[in-house]
Design an enzyme around this catalytic site. Structure first.
Site, PDB file in Angstrom:
ATOM      1  N   GLY B  38      63.266  10.520  26.032  1.00 51.67           N
ATOM      2  CA  GLY B  38      64.728  11.057  27.017  1.00 51.67           C
ATOM      3  C   GLY B  38      65.777  11.181  25.947  1.00 51.67           C
ATOM      4  O   GLY B  38      66.469  12.270  26.240  1.00 51.67           O
ATOM      5  N   HIS B  39      66.141  10.247  25.150  1.00 50.72           N
ATOM      6  CA  HIS B  39      67.311  10.376  24.314  1.00 50.72           C
ATOM      7  C   HIS B  39      67.126  11.687  23.356  1.00 50.72           C
ATOM      8  O   HIS B  39      67.887  12.394  23.226  1.00 50.72           O
ATOM      9  CB  HIS B  39      67.565   9.142  23.616  1.00 50.72           C
ATOM     10  CG  HIS B  39      67.760   7.987  24.470  1.00 50.72           C
ATOM     11  ND1 HIS B  39      67.223   7.071  24.841  1.00 50.72           N
ATOM     12  CD2 HIS B  39      69.024   7.737  25.118  1.00 50.72           C
ATOM     13  CE1 HIS B  39      67.620   6.126  25.376  1.00 50.72           C
ATOM     14  NE2 HIS B  39      68.781   6.635  25.907  1.00 50.72           N
TER      15      HIS B  39
END
EC number: 6.3.2.1
Lengths: 287, 287
Positions: B38-39
């Site tokens: 996600g990051h």
């Protein structure tokens, strides 16, 4: 001198100036207008230290309490622009309330501790309104330095605390109080004073000078409470003076001080009403 | 890739880059580390849209409640740097708590209304901590755009509200939730899950998919409360799921909605505990 009403226009004007000069220093003087020599001194300091001087004139509803003087706060756009021009201002940002608050703000910048006493206690919510609008103005103008008058010494302490805590990339420059020849601190609110009130209002600066004299001649035994009482007694000689507060606090932390010798700097801060007009004044005494 | 620990060094690195390229676009991804895909997707979006990509890794104590997982929040500096490098990050800002909070902050940025429900209600003070640290990080990095994952949809709504209210000169870019192949939303906290909890945690994304299906096949009679109840019933099929909240609100205002057809976008937002681990997930459904 550019007179701009829109946030976007100010952003673009500053951006354009920065694009032309990558080392540009932007000096910013946020005010509520009705400019006097105190404001002019801020603009002159900014002029001396900056390449681009931006003045904002905005009577910020958020920093007025429900029973305060928002609606009758004095305004004189034409004279303000003349003062700004004379001081060498480059950009005047003159937004409407709708431009600054298109919606009621849901976001508040709140500073604790330094706001607990003095005007923070007397005017609940006032400094939240100040910190929030100053944050907005800093975000719009993005100055390198911002200039504030020491008459609002607590305001400077609050803004410096905010800038330190939030890593705001703006240098805060405190400027000395400017006074009328007879000693009254310059204030947009002085215009409210009736002739007899104006006369008796001199007691503020006189009490502060008297207190300074007591400190200077003190051999080491003078206590804060004793000094405070002498100031209060002095002010009470004026029958129209209605004391809101008269306090002695460490500066800039604004925490109580009992032993005057224990703190490197302290402030004697006054808020006194004459009729409907509330005036503030102060002196900061350093060892 | 530069790895910087000091605020002053980050300011200078960004300033130097801007001096070399006056049209420089700075993209910023603030995180608490323990980076997952996600990051990485945020960094990749920033990389695509910016000239300089800055990542911050800071587990912000201010946004954790007294009984939350601050001390055991997962950390893996080496892997984080590898993820950052692989995504083409230019600068990693990795400050200590002392660097970010040399003194306990007296200044708090507080956003009302959008913080009233969901995690704002479940975690008092959490969003004040988020808004305050994001303000600090924006003031330090001074990015043009900042990238946030929609898994924390309320966080994005809060930050967008703050940016709008405070005229913060940063564009907020919301990025889609990234999921494991089986549907579990990526989260640094997933590492806490015991094997059986991990298995049952799939109920979150499954419930959201089910709800989306109900909305898609709805002929117009489906009410928010009915949909909410269907989601809750679905989640309760997993015995380890302890529902913190399951709510349907207008997005991004996060005010209650009764008639799903009356709002252009709504969010189904979930916070569910599995053992000690609290997971969140959501879906935003637009007309």
């Amino acid at each position: 001198m550019q007179i701009l009403h829109r946030i976007q226009d100010v952003r673009e004007a500053v951006k354009t100036a920065r694009a032309e000069n990558s080392g540009l220093k932007v000096g910013f003087v946020p005010t509520m207008g009705y400019l006097h020599k105190g404001h002019a001194s801020l603009l002159e300091a900014a002029r001396e230290q900056s390449d681009l001087v931006v003045l904002s004139i905005f009577v910020n509803p958020l920093q007025f309490g429900p029973n305060e003087d928002l609606s009758r706060y004095p305004r004189d756009q034409e004279r303000d622009l003349a003062v700004a021009r004379a001081a060498g201002t480059d950009i005047v940002f003159f937004p409407s309330v709708e431009e600054m608050y298109p919606q009621p703000t849901k976001t508040v910048v709140s500073v604790s501790e330094v706001t607990e006493r003095l005007c923070g206690a007397a005017r609940p919510g006032h400094f939240d309104g100040v910190a929030t609008v100053v944050t907005k103005l800093f975000n719009i103008v993005q100055p390198d330095q911002a200039y504030f008058g020491l008459k609002d010494a607590q305001q400077i302490a609050v803004i410096q605390q905010m800038v330190d805590d939030l890593n705001t990339p703006v240098g805060i420059v405190p400027c000395p109080i400017v006074r009328e020849e007879d000693g009254l601190a310059m204030s947009s609110r002085n215009v409210y004073l009736q002739p007899e009130e104006r006369k008796q209002a001199l007691v503020l600066s006189a009490a502060l000078r008297m207190a300074e004299g007591l400190v200077q001649s003190d051999s080491g035994s003078l206590q804060a409470e004793e000094l405070r009482q002498a100031v209060i007694d002095h002010i009470r000689q004026s029958p129209l003076a209605d004391i809101d507060y008269a306090d002695i606090l460490a500066y800039p932390s604004l925490v109580p001080v009992t032993d005057l010798r224990s703190t490197p700097a302290f402030i004697i801060a006054l808020a006194v009403k004459f009729g409907k007009t509330r005036l503030i004044d102060n002196i900061i005494i350093r060892k």
